[in-house]
Design an enzyme around this catalytic site. Sequence first.
Site, short mmCIF file in Angstrom:
data_model
loop_
_atom_site.label_atom_id
_atom_site.label_comp_id
_atom_site.label_asym_id
_atom_site.label_seq_id
_atom_site.Cartn_x
_atom_site.Cartn_y
_atom_site.Cartn_z
N GLU A 31 0.84 -1.21 0.00
CA GLU A 31 0.00 0.00 0.00
C GLU A 31 0.87 1.25 0.00
OE1 GLU A 31 -0.59 -2.68 1.79
OE2 GLU A 31 -2.58 -3.27 1.06
N HIS A 90 -8.99 -4.99 11.27
CA HIS A 90 -9.67 -4.82 9.99
C HIS A 90 -11.04 -4.18 10.12
CE1 HIS A 90 -6.94 -8.35 8.71
NE2 HIS A 90 -6.40 -7.21 8.35
#
Lengths: 454, 411
Positions: free
Chosen positions: A188, A257
Amino acid sequence: MATEILMPALSPTMEEGTLAKWLVKEGDTVTSGDVIAEIETDKATMEFEAVDEGIMGKILVAEGTEAVKVNTAIAVLIEEGESADDLAAPAPAAAPAAEAPAPATASAPATPVETVVPEDPEIPEGTEMRKTTVREALRDAMAEEMRSDDSVFLMGEEVAEYQGAYKVSQGLLDEFGARRVIDTPITEHGFAGLAAGAAMGGLRPVVEFMTFNFAMQAIDHIINTAAKTRYMSGGQMTCPIVFRGPNGAAARVGAQHSQDYAAWYAQIPGLHVAMPYSAADAKGLMKTAIRGDNPVVFLENELLYGQSFDVPVMDDFTVPFGKARIWREGSDVTIVSFGIGMTYALEAADKLAEDGISAEVIDLRTLRPLDTDTVIRSVMKTNRCVTVEEGWPVASIGNHISAVLMEQAFDYLDAPVLNMTGKDVPMPYAANLEKLALITTEEVIAAVKAVTYR
Amino acid sequence: MTSAYEPLSLNVPEPGCRPGDTPDFSDFEIPRAGDVKRPPVDVDPDAIRDMAFSIVRVLNKEGEAVGDWAGDMSAAELREGLRHMMVLRTFDARMLTAQRQGKTSFYMQHLGEEAVSCAFARALQPGDMNFPTYRQAGLLVASGYPMLTMMNQIYSNAEDPLHGRQLPILYSSKEHGFFSVSGNLGTQFVQSVGWAMASAISGDTKIATGWIGDGSTAENDFHAAMVFASTYKAPVVLNIVNNQWAISTFQGIARGGVGTFAARGHGFGIASLRVDGNDYLAVHAVAKWAAERARRGCGPTLIEHVTYRAGGHSTSDDPSVYRSRREAAAWPLGDPLERLKTHLITIGEWSEERHAQAEAEILAEVTAVQKQAEAVGTLGDGKAPSPRDMFEGVYETMPPHLVRQRQEAGY
């Protein structure tokens, strides 16, 4: 003894699916691990395996049936010697876990209030509407912008060949090819920086994070590069880029998450932050985000992807940033929310109406710019405000709304502004704990009753 | 403005085979078993650069253990190793089915990769620490961590050792040297180097192991781990499990078209080699060599385990949309269980009958444990973790506002 085979949840967020195909028929013997059916979810087609041994006694849900709810009995397994004909009617699907205790209710029987749902001002009267999921709306917005501007491209993990981890980029690789729909290596930080460079080099990247939790790695490029480039370069260089992906809690994905980043990004000057609830807003705001010359953090929600809303059939439907939408008008209290928080806000408003409390529900739609004028105007009318969001309680969007109301509408308030948020703990995994950690409709109702002194 | 050059275009690597194509591994170079020599553990990394482009293999096609990596595992140890892999495969199959039945929300299996973690575990000592990813549960199985505890976590029931806070399969056991905890890709790699450096700073004799997938080598953590491991000669074994697929992304996306993952170690001066990840004996021998190297202060080793993910990435994945259904069967390094079984039969220490009997026993054992775990509870059914647990463990001592929230929640 006969056992029911239930519609399985093949992913944590699956609520229903299509029973695509039975691979066994009544009378067949199955053993544990045999593939007995194919089931289509919003993510993929999955093989469904038997866990117990027995004979297929009766198939209760025919193949091809769509929208079969998870935990519905789809077949009955019997043992040798038993007859399918002897079977009693299948028991209803397992009852959901017990709800949180309802807050104390008003004593006097209330008169239900009329609900006024205003038209969306962005949509001309009489426009044809089409039921569209948030997932499709986002895809349509990207596809339309990619068709009209060759400099727009999409990159991220799994966006091309797999059509997106949550199937948001469905069909884009086929239409636009590998030059404009790019599967990246898993980094990322790497691809956010790369995309920022491409934006500074004249393209308009749309960066998909598989979830915004993974963008923690990339936050230096989002904040220190994208948000500040225009400012630090004396206005010479810009970074027109959209960082998008699911944000917040899905279901059973645990502490790392499930985080809601609304308040984090909303703090950053130089960024625009959108967090739509409906499909129409997802589409209209996404198109605005891609066209704009400012970097945008676009916070989606996995649980909303599959939900359908009316989306106007228009050649070029956009929604401006910084304009809240009043979802329903009311006179007793203003409920302010955004993103998936709207689910609780609207549900609470429905239930409150039955109790004679008229709630005005405002969807902020974008958190930066933030349309505080609409909130203030509403509170000047209702004199009470409850904010609703899934994120944590400290330094939340609700805290900021409270401060703005304190400064600019103090004389109109008849009660303290209450901020309803998730609990101040990392998200637990267990289903019962997760439910407890998140905001609930009951808590919103209790807060409204507290500020309206019912 | 005209240019003397052709317009540039973007290069996007493609795998050799997509759904519908015939799998072809003919350009995948596999050295013969026994061909790669075993260097001394204090070897200079520069002297073994070729090992990053070859593959250490012990078991040949006939099931014989050949060459100087063949090692010294006894028949009893090998049978135990086979049993670990069989348990892991059976455990996975039962849990996968349990997920399909809604008893847990999510599962990830090891199918085809059982040898990597099962064999590696046997090369470590108590006190060593693994920083694994989600596909190394063999480290636990082979070190005696109870299956029941694993299942209680998978079902997130009242006996879950992590109190309903962590995802299924992200096990964590300090006692069994299994750090886990984080599901975020790549983080384990650099943290293992830090743990190893702490062991060196403390003058201890323990070593650490880091684990990463082929896809995650693109993460910063991979590169940062290599810098630190190299600079400080950390007592660490760094493992790349190259199972060919990072969900739908083939390994060439992280690697590009040239070199190997192991060869990335060369730029850092780290001893780097590749091993046949489906060869239990080879993985064990290489792991022992690298662990010994680390423990003697000779520095880090980078191991690329060459294997194949025969199943889906997770229960949310459908591999048939991005790769050929026939690719797993065409994988040239075979199946790790079959290969060890064939070896044991070849040396007269095992038979088809004993294997069938062991399979039945293991299935009965795993099923019995499963029933025990399910009697406590499964996700959304039976005894769940207490809401009290939700507020514990945020801080060392619970701050007053959390005490209040817990009381408001009625606990």
